[in-house]
Design a protein around this motif. Structure first.
Motif, PDB file in Angstrom:
ATOM      1  N   SER A   1     -30.263  84.439  34.805  1.00  0.00           N
ATOM      2  CA  SER A   1     -30.275  84.680  33.296  1.00  0.00           C
ATOM      3  C   SER A   1     -28.775  83.277  32.759  1.00  0.00           C
ATOM      4  O   SER A   1     -28.229  82.768  33.741  1.00  0.00           O
ATOM      5  CB  SER A   1     -30.116  85.426  33.411  1.00  0.00           C
ATOM      6  N   VAL A   2     -29.180  83.683  31.603  1.00  0.00           N
ATOM      7  CA  VAL A   2     -27.395  82.253  30.816  1.00  0.00           C
ATOM      8  C   VAL A   2     -27.032  83.713  30.032  1.00  0.00           C
ATOM      9  O   VAL A   2     -27.659  84.423  29.635  1.00  0.00           O
ATOM     10  CB  VAL A   2     -28.227  81.673  29.776  1.00  0.00           C
ATOM     11  N   THR A   3     -25.953  83.985  30.167  1.00  0.00           N
ATOM     12  CA  THR A   3     -24.882  84.731  29.194  1.00  0.00           C
ATOM     13  C   THR A   3     -24.523  84.274  28.369  1.00  0.00           C
ATOM     14  O   THR A   3     -22.996  83.115  28.962  1.00  0.00           O
ATOM     15  CB  THR A   3     -23.944  86.274  29.840  1.00  0.00           C
TER      16      THR A   3
ATOM     17  N   LYS B   1     -21.217  76.966  34.309  1.00  0.00           N
ATOM     18  CA  LYS B   1     -21.406  77.102  32.696  1.00  0.00           C
ATOM     19  C   LYS B   1     -22.729  75.752  32.267  1.00  0.00           C
ATOM     20  O   LYS B   1     -23.135  75.289  33.562  1.00  0.00           O
ATOM     21  CB  LYS B   1     -19.733  76.210  31.883  1.00  0.00           C
TER      22      LYS B   1
ATOM     23  N   GLU C   1     -27.120  88.913  27.261  1.00  0.00           N
ATOM     24  CA  GLU C   1     -27.331  88.472  29.178  1.00  0.00           C
ATOM     25  C   GLU C   1     -29.065  87.557  27.903  1.00  0.00           C
ATOM     26  O   GLU C   1     -29.484  89.042  27.994  1.00  0.00           O
ATOM     27  CB  GLU C   1     -27.439  89.049  30.238  1.00  0.00           C
TER      28      GLU C   1
ATOM     29  N   GLY D   1     -25.248  84.796  44.933  1.00  0.00           N
ATOM     30  CA  GLY D   1     -25.143  84.264  43.111  1.00  0.00           C
ATOM     31  C   GLY D   1     -23.613  83.225  42.821  1.00  0.00           C
ATOM     32  O   GLY D   1     -22.761  83.454  43.979  1.00  0.00           O
ATOM     33  N   ARG D   2     -24.314  82.903  42.433  1.00  0.00           N
ATOM     34  CA  ARG D   2     -22.835  82.110  42.098  1.00  0.00           C
ATOM     35  C   ARG D   2     -23.083  81.474  40.161  1.00  0.00           C
ATOM     36  O   ARG D   2     -24.299  81.946  39.871  1.00  0.00           O
ATOM     37  CB  ARG D   2     -23.091  80.039  42.281  1.00  0.00           C
ATOM     38  N   ARG D   3     -22.451  81.307  39.738  1.00  0.00           N
ATOM     39  CA  ARG D   3     -21.804  81.312  37.915  1.00  0.00           C
ATOM     40  C   ARG D   3     -21.822  79.787  37.801  1.00  0.00           C
ATOM     41  O   ARG D   3     -20.657  79.329  38.356  1.00  0.00           O
ATOM     42  CB  ARG D   3     -21.359  82.181  37.419  1.00  0.00           C
TER      43      ARG D   3
ATOM     44  N   THR E   1     -22.733  80.861  30.364  1.00  0.00           N
ATOM     45  CA  THR E   1     -22.906  80.950  31.384  1.00  0.00           C
ATOM     46  C   THR E   1     -24.194  81.097  32.189  1.00  0.00           C
ATOM     47  O   THR E   1     -24.634  82.295  32.221  1.00  0.00           O
ATOM     48  CB  THR E   1     -21.900  81.607  32.687  1.00  0.00           C
ATOM     49  N   CYS E   2     -24.601  80.552  33.754  1.00  0.00           N
ATOM     50  CA  CYS E   2     -25.856  80.549  34.645  1.00  0.00           C
ATOM     51  C   CYS E   2     -25.041  81.467  35.176  1.00  0.00           C
ATOM     52  O   CYS E   2     -24.669  81.205  35.835  1.00  0.00           O
ATOM     53  CB  CYS E   2     -26.517  79.288  33.999  1.00  0.00           C
ATOM     54  N   LEU E   3     -26.349  82.218  35.548  1.00  0.00           N
ATOM     55  CA  LEU E   3     -26.165  83.148  37.127  1.00  0.00           C
ATOM     56  C   LEU E   3     -27.316  82.699  37.887  1.00  0.00           C
ATOM     57  O   LEU E   3     -28.838  82.981  37.355  1.00  0.00           O
ATOM     58  CB  LEU E   3     -26.767  84.693  36.513  1.00  0.00           C
TER      59      LEU E   3
END
Length: 274
Positions: free
Chosen positions: A164-166, A143, A62, A139-141, A129-131
């Protein structure tokens, strides 16, 4: 550059209602690079204390939106993953000074949404995947490949924050190939193509950025032929999606993207046969 319309800087640790003229402040390398006459207040994220890069038990990585390019480069040196070299390659695609490396952030590069953004290239290629956090705390996730919708355009609501980006463990375990070209020796990327080969199922992904207004990520269950790869790219990118600016004409960008993609296909499939 002085932003003479900004009257206030607010610490993001102290919640307050979002209002017209607000903007998130990460590194500020873009905000302070040109006039921003619509801004009245900056919401400073620099003291949030987010861990720049965090490895999770499932093997995913992350990256905080406030992670600087210098921190990302340092993290990659100690990252026990086959895809680790790709991080440094994308960091170097900035062609920026150490001052920018120590200020510019991963989140800022994504939220600018510029075709040549190398953090977009990196995170899209590694299936990031962006948070996203809304003002109401929800929140939403999403790509990364879907987050960037065009040149300078992203799926980001008013006041919404990229937290963040995971990057998944599966993507980090892939072999990678990197190609980048520009019109000038130290110019902005005109085409940047990344390939990843999954060691488990031998699937191949090819991600085209800089040449297109949005990242184009193509997945193949098995490495395609040269003709199939070319057809897939041309089918995924409409004529108007090849980027056009002073750093390269659309026809040339298309030609280079197709050429670099084929080089990547050959590199990864030849390694696979050995």
């Amino acid at each position: 550059m002085d932003l003479n319309t900004v009257a206030e800087i607010r610490d993001a640790r102290r919640p307050a209602p979002w209002r017209p003229g607000d903007a998130w402040l990460g590194g500020g390398t873009y905000l302070f690079s040109e006039p921003q006459p619509h801004l009245r207040r900056l919401v400073d994220l620099s003291r949030m204390g987010w861990t720049p890069a965090q490895r999770h038990p499932d093997g995913s990585l992350e990256l905080a939106a406030t992670c600087t390019i210098a921190q990302l480069s340092g993290c990659a040196r100690d990252l026990p993953a086959l895809a680790a070299p790709l991080f440094e390659q994308c960091c170097r695609a900035f062609l920026a000074s150490f001052k920018i490396w120590n200020t510019a952030t991963v989140g800022g590069n994504l939220c600018n949404g510029l075709p040549a953004g190398p953090m977009i290239s990196l995170t899209a290629a590694l299936d990031g995947t962006c948070l996203l956090l809304a003002q109401d705390g929800s929140g939403r996730r999403l790509k990364v490949a879907d987050f960037i919708t065009g040149a300078g355009r992203k799926d980001l609501a008013e006041g919404e924050l990229l937290r963040s980006v995971t990057l998944p463990a599966r993507a980090l375990s892939c072999r990678t190939a990197f190609r980048q070209v520009s019109l000038y020796g130290l110019g902005r990327s005109a085409a940047l193509v990344i390939g990843t080969l999954d060691p488990v199922d031998h699937s191949l992904t090819v991600t085209v950025t800089a040449a297109t207004v949005r990242p184009v990520r193509l997945w193949f269950p098995l490495p395609p032929t040269a003709a199939a790869l070319r057809a897939a790219i041309e089918g995924a990118v409409t004529e108007g999606e090849w980027f056009d600016d002073i750093h390269g004409l659309p026809e040339w960008r298309r030609h280079m993207a197709l050429r670099l993609a084929e080089e990547i296909r050959r590199e990864l499939t030849e390694e696979e046969r050995r």
